[in-house]
Design a protein around this motif. Structure first.
Motif, PDB file in Angstrom:
ATOM      1  N   GLU A   9      -1.269   0.737  13.676  1.00 33.58           N
ATOM      2  CA  GLU A   9      -0.290   0.486  12.627  1.00 33.58           C
ATOM      3  C   GLU A   9      -0.111  -1.016  12.440  1.00 33.58           C
ATOM      4  OE1 GLU A   9       3.370   2.482  13.247  1.00 33.58           O
ATOM      5  OE2 GLU A   9       2.481   4.500  13.307  1.00 33.58           O
ATOM      6  N   LYS A  10      -0.006  -1.429  11.190  1.00 28.18           N
ATOM      7  CA  LYS A  10       0.185  -2.828  10.856  1.00 28.18           C
ATOM      8  C   LYS A  10       1.255  -2.933   9.781  1.00 28.18           C
ATOM      9  CE  LYS A  10      -3.395  -5.410  10.276  1.00 28.18           C
ATOM     10  NZ  LYS A  10      -4.673  -5.943   9.755  1.00 28.18           N
ATOM     11  N   LYS A  11       2.086  -3.956   9.901  1.00 26.89           N
ATOM     12  CA  LYS A  11       3.079  -4.234   8.867  1.00 26.89           C
ATOM     13  C   LYS A  11       2.441  -5.134   7.815  1.00 26.89           C
ATOM     14  CE  LYS A  11       6.476  -2.068  10.928  1.00 26.89           C
ATOM     15  NZ  LYS A  11       7.116  -0.862  10.355  1.00 26.89           N
ATOM     16  N   SER A  12       2.703  -4.834   6.553  1.00 27.22           N
ATOM     17  CA  SER A  12       2.105  -5.619   5.484  1.00 27.22           C
ATOM     18  C   SER A  12       3.074  -5.700   4.322  1.00 27.22           C
ATOM     19  CB  SER A  12       0.789  -4.990   5.031  1.00 27.22           C
ATOM     20  OG  SER A  12       0.186  -5.741   4.001  1.00 27.22           O
ATOM     21  N   VAL A  13       2.951  -6.794   3.574  1.00 26.03           N
ATOM     22  CA  VAL A  13       3.764  -6.996   2.373  1.00 26.03           C
ATOM     23  C   VAL A  13       2.799  -7.077   1.197  1.00 26.03           C
ATOM     24  CG1 VAL A  13       5.394  -8.483   1.179  1.00 26.03           C
ATOM     25  CG2 VAL A  13       5.571  -8.184   3.651  1.00 26.03           C
ATOM     26  N   VAL A  14       2.966  -6.186   0.217  1.00 24.41           N
ATOM     27  CA  VAL A  14       2.048  -6.111  -0.917  1.00 24.41           C
ATOM     28  C   VAL A  14       2.814  -6.398  -2.196  1.00 24.41           C
ATOM     29  CG1 VAL A  14       0.523  -4.470   0.231  1.00 24.41           C
ATOM     30  CG2 VAL A  14       2.404  -3.620  -1.167  1.00 24.41           C
ATOM     31  N   ASN A  15       2.064  -6.833  -3.190  1.00 24.81           N
ATOM     32  CA  ASN A  15       2.655  -7.140  -4.490  1.00 24.81           C
ATOM     33  C   ASN A  15       2.926  -5.842  -5.241  1.00 24.81           C
ATOM     34  OD1 ASN A  15       3.068  -7.988  -7.231  1.00 24.81           O
ATOM     35  ND2 ASN A  15       2.158  -9.941  -6.672  1.00 24.81           N
ATOM     36  N   GLY A  16       4.111  -5.716  -5.801  1.00 28.77           N
ATOM     37  CA  GLY A  16       4.489  -4.496  -6.500  1.00 28.77           C
ATOM     38  C   GLY A  16       3.759  -4.284  -7.797  1.00 28.77           C
ATOM     39  N   SER A  17       3.164  -5.353  -8.366  1.00 31.54           N
ATOM     40  CA  SER A  17       2.457  -5.198  -9.634  1.00 31.54           C
ATOM     41  C   SER A  17       0.992  -4.796  -9.450  1.00 31.54           C
ATOM     42  CB  SER A  17       2.525  -6.516 -10.419  1.00 31.54           C
ATOM     43  OG  SER A  17       1.856  -7.557  -9.719  1.00 31.54           O
ATOM     44  N   HIS A  18       0.550  -4.628  -8.200  1.00 33.40           N
ATOM     45  CA  HIS A  18      -0.833  -4.214  -7.951  1.00 33.40           C
ATOM     46  C   HIS A  18      -0.992  -2.716  -8.209  1.00 33.40           C
ATOM     47  CE1 HIS A  18      -2.139  -7.812  -5.246  1.00 33.40           C
ATOM     48  NE2 HIS A  18      -1.769  -8.167  -6.483  1.00 33.40           N
ATOM     49  N   ALA A  19      -2.120  -2.367  -8.757  1.00 34.64           N
ATOM     50  CA  ALA A  19      -2.434  -0.945  -8.908  1.00 34.64           C
ATOM     51  C   ALA A  19      -2.893  -0.385  -7.569  1.00 34.64           C
ATOM     52  CB  ALA A  19      -3.511  -0.756  -9.973  1.00 34.64           C
ATOM     53  N   MET A  20      -2.818   0.939  -7.424  1.00 29.31           N
ATOM     54  CA  MET A  20      -3.176   1.567  -6.157  1.00 29.31           C
ATOM     55  C   MET A  20      -4.649   1.351  -5.818  1.00 29.31           C
ATOM     56  SD  MET A  20      -0.425   2.730  -4.888  1.00 29.31           S
ATOM     57  CE  MET A  20      -1.150   3.633  -3.534  1.00 29.31           C
ATOM     58  N   MET A  21      -5.522   1.337  -6.838  1.00 31.57           N
ATOM     59  CA  MET A  21      -6.937   1.120  -6.548  1.00 31.57           C
ATOM     60  C   MET A  21      -7.177  -0.309  -6.071  1.00 31.57           C
ATOM     61  SD  MET A  21      -8.409   1.130 -10.455  1.00 31.57           S
ATOM     62  CE  MET A  21      -7.643   0.137 -11.756  1.00 31.57           C
ATOM     63  N   ASP A  22      -6.363  -1.263  -6.586  1.00 32.42           N
ATOM     64  CA  ASP A  22      -6.474  -2.643  -6.115  1.00 32.42           C
ATOM     65  C   ASP A  22      -5.946  -2.763  -4.690  1.00 32.42           C
ATOM     66  OD1 ASP A  22      -7.494  -3.367  -8.596  1.00 32.42           O
ATOM     67  OD2 ASP A  22      -5.500  -3.803  -9.419  1.00 32.42           O
ATOM     68  N   LEU A  23      -4.903  -1.985  -4.395  1.00 33.11           N
ATOM     69  CA  LEU A  23      -4.359  -2.005  -3.039  1.00 33.11           C
ATOM     70  C   LEU A  23      -5.379  -1.474  -2.032  1.00 33.11           C
ATOM     71  CD1 LEU A  23      -1.978  -2.406  -1.095  1.00 33.11           C
ATOM     72  CD2 LEU A  23      -1.210  -0.088  -1.700  1.00 33.11           C
ATOM     73  N   LEU A  24      -6.111  -0.440  -2.421  1.00 29.38           N
ATOM     74  CA  LEU A  24      -7.155   0.105  -1.546  1.00 29.38           C
ATOM     75  C   LEU A  24      -8.208  -0.961  -1.242  1.00 29.38           C
ATOM     76  CD1 LEU A  24      -8.717   2.398  -0.129  1.00 29.38           C
ATOM     77  CD2 LEU A  24      -9.667   3.005  -2.360  1.00 29.38           C
ATOM     78  N   VAL A  25      -8.667  -1.654  -2.278  1.00 29.47           N
ATOM     79  CA  VAL A  25      -9.679  -2.699  -2.082  1.00 29.47           C
ATOM     80  C   VAL A  25      -9.137  -3.821  -1.212  1.00 29.47           C
ATOM     81  CG1 VAL A  25     -11.117  -4.402  -3.260  1.00 29.47           C
ATOM     82  CG2 VAL A  25     -10.814  -2.130  -4.257  1.00 29.47           C
ATOM     83  N   GLU A  26      -7.896  -4.205  -1.449  1.00 32.56           N
ATOM     84  CA  GLU A  26      -7.295  -5.311  -0.691  1.00 32.56           C
ATOM     85  C   GLU A  26      -7.173  -4.973   0.788  1.00 32.56           C
ATOM     86  OE1 GLU A  26      -3.045  -7.764  -0.584  1.00 32.56           O
ATOM     87  OE2 GLU A  26      -3.571  -6.505  -2.306  1.00 32.56           O
ATOM     88  N   LEU A  27      -6.682  -3.755   1.081  1.00 37.82           N
ATOM     89  CA  LEU A  27      -6.510  -3.365   2.478  1.00 37.82           C
ATOM     90  C   LEU A  27      -7.851  -3.215   3.188  1.00 37.82           C
ATOM     91  CD1 LEU A  27      -3.601  -0.749   2.202  1.00 37.82           C
ATOM     92  CD2 LEU A  27      -3.466  -3.138   2.936  1.00 37.82           C
ATOM     93  N   CYS A  28      -8.846  -2.687   2.471  1.00 38.63           N
ATOM     94  CA  CYS A  28     -10.169  -2.526   3.087  1.00 38.63           C
ATOM     95  C   CYS A  28     -10.799  -3.878   3.387  1.00 38.63           C
ATOM     96  CB  CYS A  28     -11.076  -1.709   2.167  1.00 38.63           C
ATOM     97  SG  CYS A  28     -10.680   0.043   2.109  1.00 38.63           S
ATOM     98  N   LEU A  29     -10.630  -4.851   2.487  1.00 39.36           N
ATOM     99  CA  LEU A  29     -11.183  -6.186   2.725  1.00 39.36           C
ATOM    100  C   LEU A  29     -10.484  -6.867   3.896  1.00 39.36           C
ATOM    101  CD1 LEU A  29     -11.668  -7.507  -0.930  1.00 39.36           C
ATOM    102  CD2 LEU A  29     -13.414  -6.648   0.643  1.00 39.36           C
ATOM    103  N   GLN A  30      -9.189  -6.654   4.017  1.00 43.81           N
ATOM    104  CA  GLN A  30      -8.453  -7.257   5.132  1.00 43.81           C
ATOM    105  C   GLN A  30      -8.897  -6.700   6.478  1.00 43.81           C
ATOM    106  OE1 GLN A  30      -4.285  -6.710   4.415  1.00 43.81           O
ATOM    107  NE2 GLN A  30      -4.251  -8.066   2.603  1.00 43.81           N
TER     108      GLN A  30
END
Length: 245
Positions: free
Chosen positions: A58-79
């Motif tokens: 488990e990891k704590k993360s802060v994401v931008n609310g204006s991101h789409a879910m598909m962008d969030l998937l790409v962002e988390l996978c890259l991290q």
């Protein structure tokens, strides 16, 4: 100076080149206004979430609310050095902790997200077509029953007689409880139900019905006995008529 004469009837007036109006441009359809409005409102918003990796970490993360879910998937996978095409997101509400449904273009800020599960996709196994089954070998079996009746059934010559007994009984309309399979109706040799037609070396048998046939004797013997009886009775009748005359 005289004013310019009006154009003749039927001829369109010349375009006013000195006018400041410009021809309208083709406006291509853009994103829906409500989506753009929501993105603008959520541009500076942030959402604190708990990200659960496929390993369970488990990891704590802060994401931008204006991101789409598909962008969030790409962002988390890259991290986390993962392949986005092999993973999917599952989000759960902060209130009910139940999975929430969403679309790829759904904005993160519009969902009540508390936990984001980064799950590995299970590869779909391709079902291999089963090899074609070879047709089962079958033979024509002649079944004699009730002395003079015959029936033909197609059965496998390699299975025990016990397996084809229901087929024989259904064809001859007899009950399996009262049937005994014989090699023929002359010798009366009972066949072993644990053996197959190939083992017995036969393609014809006799189905003896104990309920409807009381004596295990050959029908041919019965017919010959009846004929002999009729001959003897006829002989006595002729002699009796001759003596009376």
């Amino acid at each position: 100076m005289k004013a310019r004469a009006p154009p003749p009837p039927g001829k369109p007036a010349a375009a006013n080149v000195h006018s400041g109006q410009k021809p309208p441009r083709d406006v291509s359809p853009g994103p829906p206004q409500n989506l753009l409005h929501m993105k603008e409102n959520l541009r500076n918003s942030t959402v604190a979430v708990t990200v659960v990796l496929p390993s369970g970490l488990e990891k704590k993360s802060v994401v931008n609310g204006s991101h789409a879910m598909m962008d969030l998937l790409v962002e988390l996978c890259l991290q986390n050095h993962l392949n986005p095409s092999h993973h999917a997101l599952e989000i759960r509400s902060s209130e009910t902790q139940q999975p929430l449904s969403f679309k790829p273009n759904t904005l993160v800020g519009t969902l009540n997200v508390h936990t984001v599960f980064l799950k590995e996709k299970v590869p779909e196994e391709k079902v291999k077509p089963a090899p074609p089954k070879a047709p089962e070998k079958s033979v024509r079996l002649v079944v004699n029953y009730l002395r003079t009746q015959k029936a033909v059934v197609r059965v496998s010559p390699e299975v025990p007689l016990q397996s084809i007994l229901p087929v024989i009984c259904a064809k001859c309309e007899v009950s399996p409880e009262h049937v005994v399979l014989l090699r023929d109706n002359i010798a009366g040799e009972e066949l072993e139900l644990s053996k197959s037609l190939n083992e017995l070396g036969i393609k014809e048998l006799y189905a003896w019905d104990n309920k409807r046939e009381t004596f295990r004797k050959s029908s041919l013997g019965h017919d010959e006995t009846d004929k002999e009886k009729k001959k003897i009775l006829g002989f006595f009748k002729v002699n009796k008529r001759s003596s009376s005359k």
